[in-house]
Write a protein that holds these residues in place. Sequence first.
Motif, PDB file in Angstrom:
ATOM      1  N   HIS A 114       0.854  -1.181   0.000  1.00  0.00           N
ATOM      2  CA  HIS A 114       0.000   0.000   0.000  1.00  0.00           C
ATOM      3  C   HIS A 114       0.895   1.238   0.000  1.00  0.00           C
ATOM      4  O   HIS A 114       1.997   1.224   0.554  1.00  0.00           O
ATOM      5  CB  HIS A 114      -0.922   0.027   1.217  1.00  0.00           C
ATOM      6  N   SER A 115       0.424   2.312  -0.598  1.00  0.00           N
ATOM      7  CA  SER A 115       1.225   3.531  -0.701  1.00  0.00           C
ATOM      8  C   SER A 115       1.312   4.249   0.647  1.00  0.00           C
ATOM      9  O   SER A 115       0.418   4.146   1.487  1.00  0.00           O
ATOM     10  CB  SER A 115       0.634   4.468  -1.757  1.00  0.00           C
ATOM     11  N   TYR A 116       2.417   4.974   0.826  1.00  0.00           N
ATOM     12  CA  TYR A 116       2.615   5.791   2.025  1.00  0.00           C
ATOM     13  C   TYR A 116       1.955   7.150   1.804  1.00  0.00           C
ATOM     14  O   TYR A 116       2.226   7.837   0.813  1.00  0.00           O
ATOM     15  CB  TYR A 116       4.112   5.969   2.295  1.00  0.00           C
ATOM     16  N   GLU A 117       1.069   7.521   2.725  1.00  0.00           N
ATOM     17  CA  GLU A 117       0.281   8.752   2.575  1.00  0.00           C
ATOM     18  C   GLU A 117       0.769   9.890   3.458  1.00  0.00           C
ATOM     19  O   GLU A 117       0.052  10.857   3.707  1.00  0.00           O
ATOM     20  CB  GLU A 117      -1.198   8.459   2.887  1.00  0.00           C
ATOM     21  N   GLY A 118       1.993   9.795   3.948  1.00  0.00           N
ATOM     22  CA  GLY A 118       2.580  10.891   4.703  1.00  0.00           C
ATOM     23  C   GLY A 118       2.206  10.939   6.170  1.00  0.00           C
ATOM     24  O   GLY A 118       2.314  12.008   6.800  1.00  0.00           O
ATOM     25  N   ASP A 119       1.775   9.828   6.757  1.00  0.00           N
ATOM     26  CA  ASP A 119       1.397   9.818   8.172  1.00  0.00           C
ATOM     27  C   ASP A 119       2.600  10.143   9.059  1.00  0.00           C
ATOM     28  O   ASP A 119       3.688   9.589   8.890  1.00  0.00           O
ATOM     29  CB  ASP A 119       0.849   8.447   8.571  1.00  0.00           C
TER      30      ASP A 119
ATOM     31  N   PRO B   1       8.959  18.100  28.537  1.00  0.00           N
ATOM     32  CA  PRO B   1       8.962  16.960  27.613  1.00  0.00           C
ATOM     33  C   PRO B   1       9.925  17.177  26.449  1.00  0.00           C
ATOM     34  O   PRO B   1      10.167  18.306  26.018  1.00  0.00           O
ATOM     35  CB  PRO B   1       7.505  16.907  27.124  1.00  0.00           C
ATOM     36  N   ASN B   2      10.482  16.077  25.963  1.00  0.00           N
ATOM     37  CA  ASN B   2      11.368  16.105  24.804  1.00  0.00           C
ATOM     38  C   ASN B   2      10.593  15.571  23.603  1.00  0.00           C
ATOM     39  O   ASN B   2      10.479  14.361  23.415  1.00  0.00           O
ATOM     40  CB  ASN B   2      12.610  15.243  25.073  1.00  0.00           C
ATOM     41  N   PRO B   3      10.007  16.454  22.784  1.00  0.00           N
ATOM     42  CA  PRO B   3       9.126  15.994  21.707  1.00  0.00           C
ATOM     43  C   PRO B   3       9.892  15.357  20.552  1.00  0.00           C
ATOM     44  O   PRO B   3      11.040  15.700  20.272  1.00  0.00           O
ATOM     45  CB  PRO B   3       8.426  17.275  21.249  1.00  0.00           C
ATOM     46  N   LEU B   4       9.223  14.437  19.890  1.00  0.00           N
ATOM     47  CA  LEU B   4       9.795  13.743  18.733  1.00  0.00           C
ATOM     48  C   LEU B   4       8.664  13.341  17.805  1.00  0.00           C
ATOM     49  O   LEU B   4       7.628  12.843  18.253  1.00  0.00           O
ATOM     50  CB  LEU B   4      10.573  12.496  19.178  1.00  0.00           C
ATOM     51  N   SER B   5       8.850  13.551  16.528  1.00  0.00           N
ATOM     52  CA  SER B   5       7.862  13.125  15.534  1.00  0.00           C
ATOM     53  C   SER B   5       8.422  11.952  14.725  1.00  0.00           C
ATOM     54  O   SER B   5       9.622  11.919  14.426  1.00  0.00           O
ATOM     55  CB  SER B   5       7.501  14.280  14.594  1.00  0.00           C
ATOM     56  N   LYS B   6       7.566  11.022  14.372  1.00  0.00           N
ATOM     57  CA  LYS B   6       7.970   9.863  13.583  1.00  0.00           C
ATOM     58  C   LYS B   6       7.029   9.668  12.407  1.00  0.00           C
ATOM     59  O   LYS B   6       5.809   9.766  12.556  1.00  0.00           O
ATOM     60  CB  LYS B   6       7.945   8.588  14.442  1.00  0.00           C
ATOM     61  N   GLU B   7       7.611   9.415  11.247  1.00  0.00           N
ATOM     62  CA  GLU B   7       6.797   8.961  10.129  1.00  0.00           C
ATOM     63  C   GLU B   7       6.297   7.555  10.438  1.00  0.00           C
ATOM     64  O   GLU B   7       7.044   6.723  10.962  1.00  0.00           O
ATOM     65  CB  GLU B   7       7.611   8.955   8.831  1.00  0.00           C
ATOM     66  N   GLU B   8       5.033   7.285  10.143  1.00  0.00           N
ATOM     67  CA  GLU B   8       4.439   5.978  10.441  1.00  0.00           C
ATOM     68  C   GLU B   8       3.741   5.425   9.198  1.00  0.00           C
ATOM     69  O   GLU B   8       3.175   6.183   8.402  1.00  0.00           O
ATOM     70  CB  GLU B   8       3.415   6.103  11.583  1.00  0.00           C
ATOM     71  N   HIS B   9       3.806   4.118   9.052  1.00  0.00           N
ATOM     72  CA  HIS B   9       3.108   3.475   7.946  1.00  0.00           C
ATOM     73  C   HIS B   9       2.753   2.047   8.340  1.00  0.00           C
ATOM     74  O   HIS B   9       3.634   1.222   8.587  1.00  0.00           O
ATOM     75  CB  HIS B   9       3.958   3.453   6.676  1.00  0.00           C
ATOM     76  N   VAL B  10       1.459   1.755   8.418  1.00  0.00           N
ATOM     77  CA  VAL B  10       0.960   0.401   8.655  1.00  0.00           C
ATOM     78  C   VAL B  10       0.492  -0.144   7.316  1.00  0.00           C
ATOM     79  O   VAL B  10      -0.330   0.467   6.634  1.00  0.00           O
ATOM     80  CB  VAL B  10      -0.193   0.396   9.675  1.00  0.00           C
ATOM     81  N   SER B  11       1.018  -1.302   6.921  1.00  0.00           N
ATOM     82  CA  SER B  11       0.727  -1.825   5.592  1.00  0.00           C
ATOM     83  C   SER B  11       0.989  -3.324   5.552  1.00  0.00           C
ATOM     84  O   SER B  11       1.606  -3.899   6.466  1.00  0.00           O
ATOM     85  CB  SER B  11       1.602  -1.114   4.553  1.00  0.00           C
ATOM     86  N   LEU B  12       0.525  -3.952   4.483  1.00  0.00           N
ATOM     87  CA  LEU B  12       0.969  -5.288   4.138  1.00  0.00           C
ATOM     88  C   LEU B  12       2.288  -5.165   3.387  1.00  0.00           C
ATOM     89  O   LEU B  12       2.474  -4.253   2.578  1.00  0.00           O
ATOM     90  CB  LEU B  12      -0.060  -6.007   3.262  1.00  0.00           C
ATOM     91  N   TYR B  13       3.209  -6.073   3.674  1.00  0.00           N
ATOM     92  CA  TYR B  13       4.521  -6.078   3.026  1.00  0.00           C
ATOM     93  C   TYR B  13       4.763  -7.437   2.376  1.00  0.00           C
ATOM     94  O   TYR B  13       4.302  -8.473   2.878  1.00  0.00           O
ATOM     95  CB  TYR B  13       5.635  -5.812   4.046  1.00  0.00           C
TER      96      TYR B  13
END
Length: 358
Positions: free
Chosen positions: A126-131, A153-165
């Motif tokens: 499945h395509s990555y939609e920028g989550d 707090p020490n903030p951190l952002s992560k790209e996430e992708h749940v998919s079939l591989y």
Amino acid sequence: MSTKELKNITITMIFDGSALNRDEKIGGNILSIKKLNVNGEIRSFIGKPAIRHYLFQTLHRQEGWSEAPVVLRGSGEQQTVQFDIRKADILSHAELDLFGYMFTVEGESAITRKAPLGITKAVSLHSYEGDIAFYANHDLVGRGRRQGLELNPNPLSKEEHVSLYKVSFTLDSKILGSDVWIVPQAPPTRQDGSLEFALSSADTKVISGTSAGQAVWQTDNGQVRWVQIDERKYEVRFELSPEVKRKRLAAVVEAIKGGLYAQSSGEANTIIPLFLIAAPVKVPSPVFHPYIDVRKEDGQWKVIGVQDALKNLWIDGKVYIFDCERLRVREEDIKDSKVTRDWNELLKEIGIQDESKG
């Protein structure tokens, strides 16, 4: 134990994964995932080194495979970490047998071994939609504040992708359990009874075991043989015993079928097959990989491409297919005499399991 010759095997599987292979930080504090362009769509992927790591960790935990020792070779900016074959070889360490190695001996020369196990990238279906998700260590900060500490707090952002591989494994049974080194002199026997030979003028190798005839050395897992090929070179051949070779091959295919132990960024993940197709093959190539994909039909995800995959000329026996309620194979796609749903039948085809076992 089966006396049948072992065949090459290829396995393609689909699993449900989530950001299993992190990449570099972008924009200062955004932890990215590995991505590539597939037919105009951005897909996330898990690289071959990560899949190799997860597979070995599974075998390490399940089968007790020991980690092969490593050494730092070279100098300055040319230093690299390599497996130390002065202290390990394919007979003593299954990791070197399955995954191969390179060991620099002097100058530009090296002793290398091609990995019998080939692994593809695991690319999302499945395509990555920028989550992107936002995280912060609120729990620890809260504890510190309750103790009187001045914390934020020490903030951190992560790209996430749940998919079939989709990922494929291919094992060359001819290379598994066999290795050849070219060394500058014949290996003499030491006073303690062990075998010693030179890899180069600076590196020596010692092997414990017993003599099994002229130019033959017996170890716990196999034999070492050597022969002179010219005035300055000897060929040293390592051969795993057939019983240990079958045991290692069985451990690999069972680990893949059962699912791999995987953690990334402290998160447990699931490289566990929802769909799996496997078969012995004449040529060790991932012949099923390019055909297999998924499509949603009537609200149900289904595997497509099986009929095309079954037409491949390199298939050398029964084709095992596994699916589940979440990810089905269409019944009309597997009405083929070469298809089996019996895992033990596949093991017999490969030569791992005795034909007499049910």
